[in-house]
Design a protein around this motif. Structure first.
Motif, PDB file in Angstrom:
ATOM      1  N   PRO A 137       0.816  -1.232   0.000  1.00  0.00           N
ATOM      2  CA  PRO A 137       0.000   0.000   0.000  1.00  0.00           C
ATOM      3  C   PRO A 137       0.844   1.273   0.000  1.00  0.00           C
ATOM      4  O   PRO A 137       0.471   2.262  -0.648  1.00  0.00           O
ATOM      5  N   LEU A 138       1.969   1.250   0.705  1.00  0.00           N
ATOM      6  CA  LEU A 138       2.841   2.420   0.723  1.00  0.00           C
ATOM      7  C   LEU A 138       3.451   2.671  -0.649  1.00  0.00           C
ATOM      8  O   LEU A 138       3.510   3.817  -1.118  1.00  0.00           O
ATOM      9  N   MET A 139       3.898   1.623  -1.301  1.00  0.00           N
ATOM     10  CA  MET A 139       4.504   1.802  -2.618  1.00  0.00           C
ATOM     11  C   MET A 139       3.470   2.249  -3.643  1.00  0.00           C
ATOM     12  O   MET A 139       3.776   3.030  -4.549  1.00  0.00           O
ATOM     13  N   LEU A 140       2.218   1.806  -3.494  1.00  0.00           N
ATOM     14  CA  LEU A 140       1.164   2.253  -4.392  1.00  0.00           C
ATOM     15  C   LEU A 140       0.852   3.728  -4.186  1.00  0.00           C
ATOM     16  O   LEU A 140       0.362   4.400  -5.103  1.00  0.00           O
ATOM     17  N   ARG A 141       1.137   4.239  -2.994  1.00  0.00           N
ATOM     18  CA  ARG A 141       0.958   5.669  -2.729  1.00  0.00           C
ATOM     19  C   ARG A 141       2.087   6.507  -3.318  1.00  0.00           C
ATOM     20  O   ARG A 141       2.000   7.727  -3.357  1.00  0.00           O
ATOM     21  N   GLY A 142       3.171   5.854  -3.722  1.00  0.00           N
ATOM     22  CA  GLY A 142       4.311   6.587  -4.243  1.00  0.00           C
ATOM     23  C   GLY A 142       5.475   6.677  -3.282  1.00  0.00           C
ATOM     24  O   GLY A 142       6.479   7.340  -3.573  1.00  0.00           O
ATOM     25  N   THR A 143       5.375   6.019  -2.123  1.00  0.00           N
ATOM     26  CA  THR A 143       6.483   6.001  -1.170  1.00  0.00           C
ATOM     27  C   THR A 143       7.651   5.222  -1.769  1.00  0.00           C
ATOM     28  O   THR A 143       7.451   4.217  -2.459  1.00  0.00           O
ATOM     29  N   SER A 144       8.870   5.678  -1.518  1.00  0.00           N
ATOM     30  CA  SER A 144      10.038   4.984  -2.056  1.00  0.00           C
ATOM     31  C   SER A 144      10.116   3.566  -1.513  1.00  0.00           C
ATOM     32  O   SER A 144       9.637   3.279  -0.410  1.00  0.00           O
ATOM     33  N   ARG A 145      10.722   2.689  -2.273  1.00  0.00           N
ATOM     34  CA  ARG A 145      10.832   1.283  -1.876  1.00  0.00           C
ATOM     35  C   ARG A 145      11.567   1.152  -0.541  1.00  0.00           C
ATOM     36  O   ARG A 145      11.172   0.350   0.311  1.00  0.00           O
ATOM     37  N   ARG A 146      12.610   1.957  -0.339  1.00  0.00           N
ATOM     38  CA  ARG A 146      13.381   1.875   0.902  1.00  0.00           C
ATOM     39  C   ARG A 146      12.530   2.255   2.110  1.00  0.00           C
ATOM     40  O   ARG A 146      12.505   1.548   3.114  1.00  0.00           O
ATOM     41  N   ARG A 147      11.807   3.355   2.014  1.00  0.00           N
ATOM     42  CA  ARG A 147      10.980   3.805   3.134  1.00  0.00           C
ATOM     43  C   ARG A 147       9.825   2.848   3.382  1.00  0.00           C
ATOM     44  O   ARG A 147       9.473   2.561   4.532  1.00  0.00           O
ATOM     45  N   ALA A 148       9.225   2.344   2.290  1.00  0.00           N
ATOM     46  CA  ALA A 148       8.127   1.395   2.442  1.00  0.00           C
ATOM     47  C   ALA A 148       8.615   0.104   3.100  1.00  0.00           C
ATOM     48  O   ALA A 148       7.926  -0.455   3.968  1.00  0.00           O
ATOM     49  N   LYS A 149       9.803  -0.346   2.731  1.00  0.00           N
ATOM     50  CA  LYS A 149      10.345  -1.563   3.328  1.00  0.00           C
ATOM     51  C   LYS A 149      10.634  -1.359   4.806  1.00  0.00           C
ATOM     52  O   LYS A 149      10.346  -2.240   5.636  1.00  0.00           O
ATOM     53  N   THR A 150      11.176  -0.201   5.174  1.00  0.00           N
ATOM     54  CA  THR A 150      11.476   0.080   6.575  1.00  0.00           C
ATOM     55  C   THR A 150      10.206   0.028   7.420  1.00  0.00           C
ATOM     56  O   THR A 150      10.178  -0.579   8.501  1.00  0.00           O
ATOM     57  N   ALA A 151       9.130   0.665   6.940  1.00  0.00           N
ATOM     58  CA  ALA A 151       7.872   0.664   7.677  1.00  0.00           C
ATOM     59  C   ALA A 151       7.289  -0.743   7.769  1.00  0.00           C
ATOM     60  O   ALA A 151       6.800  -1.166   8.828  1.00  0.00           O
ATOM     61  N   ALA A 152       7.356  -1.496   6.663  1.00  0.00           N
ATOM     62  CA  ALA A 152       6.815  -2.850   6.663  1.00  0.00           C
ATOM     63  C   ALA A 152       7.572  -3.749   7.635  1.00  0.00           C
ATOM     64  O   ALA A 152       6.969  -4.504   8.396  1.00  0.00           O
ATOM     65  N   LEU A 153       8.897  -3.654   7.619  1.00  0.00           N
ATOM     66  CA  LEU A 153       9.701  -4.495   8.510  1.00  0.00           C
ATOM     67  C   LEU A 153       9.421  -4.170   9.970  1.00  0.00           C
ATOM     68  O   LEU A 153       9.414  -5.068  10.832  1.00  0.00           O
ATOM     69  N   GLU A 154       9.201  -2.900  10.279  1.00  0.00           N
ATOM     70  CA  GLU A 154       8.893  -2.520  11.668  1.00  0.00           C
ATOM     71  C   GLU A 154       7.626  -3.218  12.157  1.00  0.00           C
ATOM     72  O   GLU A 154       7.600  -3.792  13.248  1.00  0.00           O
ATOM     73  N   TRP A 155       6.582  -3.187  11.331  1.00  0.00           N
ATOM     74  CA  TRP A 155       5.324  -3.790  11.759  1.00  0.00           C
ATOM     75  C   TRP A 155       5.389  -5.311  11.750  1.00  0.00           C
ATOM     76  O   TRP A 155       4.801  -5.974  12.621  1.00  0.00           O
TER      77      TRP A 155
END
Length: 246
Positions: free
Chosen positions: A112-130
């Protein structure tokens, strides 16, 4: 048109919805959901819980009545505006885990973050945290068929939480799980939501699941029948095991 109370992030008045076969799903339901509240919508199967969540989220336009989100009238929005609202402000958890089979656990959670346009690195960081918070941090590179049912559902919870939604709608999110996994996933979800100030609207027919909420609204045959205020639940979590289900 009366505006909703300032302290309600969601507010609905006199919602009506009838299925195509003519059976009523909602018959004049009104309610308010406060910011950072965990609200359980309870009732037997067929009582209108899923339809209510659909109307509150803009997924299913109510045929009559009003829905407000942060003083914005959802009931007057067009399809594209409702889609943007769901993408940018809302999260959703289905009754059973639905993941993209070609993607790894972290890619599913970050989608969902990447579909919003968030960079892959930032989206991965948020996903890994959760995923770490939900005790599937050691399975981030696995694909859905390599995960057990409980792990797949926790990836779905992480996917809903990673974009930091204002409101998270959870429709029977632990229905297919065993009791130990069900308790663990729900406690983790409610604890995470409270720590991040996320409002949760949770549909369930299970009294033990409803007991984790701050407040309960009960439906019967599409009508609201009562509201129960519940004492706070200690924010303790335990690790659960799971068996492989492919």
């Amino acid at each position: 048109m009366e505006a909703p109370p300032d302290n309600d992030v969601l507010w609905a008045r006199s919602l009506h919805f009838t299925h195509q076969d003519g059976s009523p799903a909602l018959a004049g339901v009104s309610l308010g959901v406060r910011e950072s509240e965990i609200l359980a919508v309870t009732g037997p199967r067929g009582s209108g819980k899923t339809t209510l969540l659909g109307c509150l989220s803009g997924l299913v336009p109510a045929q009559r009545g009003e829905v407000w989100f942060n003083s914005a009238p959802v009931h007057t929005m067009g399809p594209m505006a409702r889609e943007r609202l769901r993408r940018d402000r809302f999260g959703w958890i289905e009754p059973t885990p639905v993941l993209v089979p070609e993607l790894t656990a972290w890619e599913n959670a970050a989608l969902p973050l990447m579909l919003r346009g968030t960079s892959r690195r930032r989206a991965k960081t948020a996903a890994l945290e959760w995923l770490e918070r939900l005790d599937v941090g050691d399975s981030t590179r696995k694909r859905p068929h390599e995960l057990c049912q409980s792990e797949r559902q926790r990836v779905c919870v992480a996917r809903a939480l990673a974009p930091a939604p204002t409101v998270l709608f959870a429709d029977e999110p632990t229905a297919p799980l065993y009791s130990v996994d069900r308790t663990h996933v729900l406690r983790t979800l409610t604890t995470a939501a409270r720590s991040h100030g996320i409002t949760v609207v949770l549909a369930t027919h299970d009294p033990q699941t409803a007991a984790l909420a701050d407040r309960t609204v009960s439906l019967l045959d599409g009508r609201r029948v009562n509201t129960v205020h519940l004492p706070p639940v200690p924010e303790t979590e335990g690790r659960a095991t799971c068996s492989l289900s492919v």
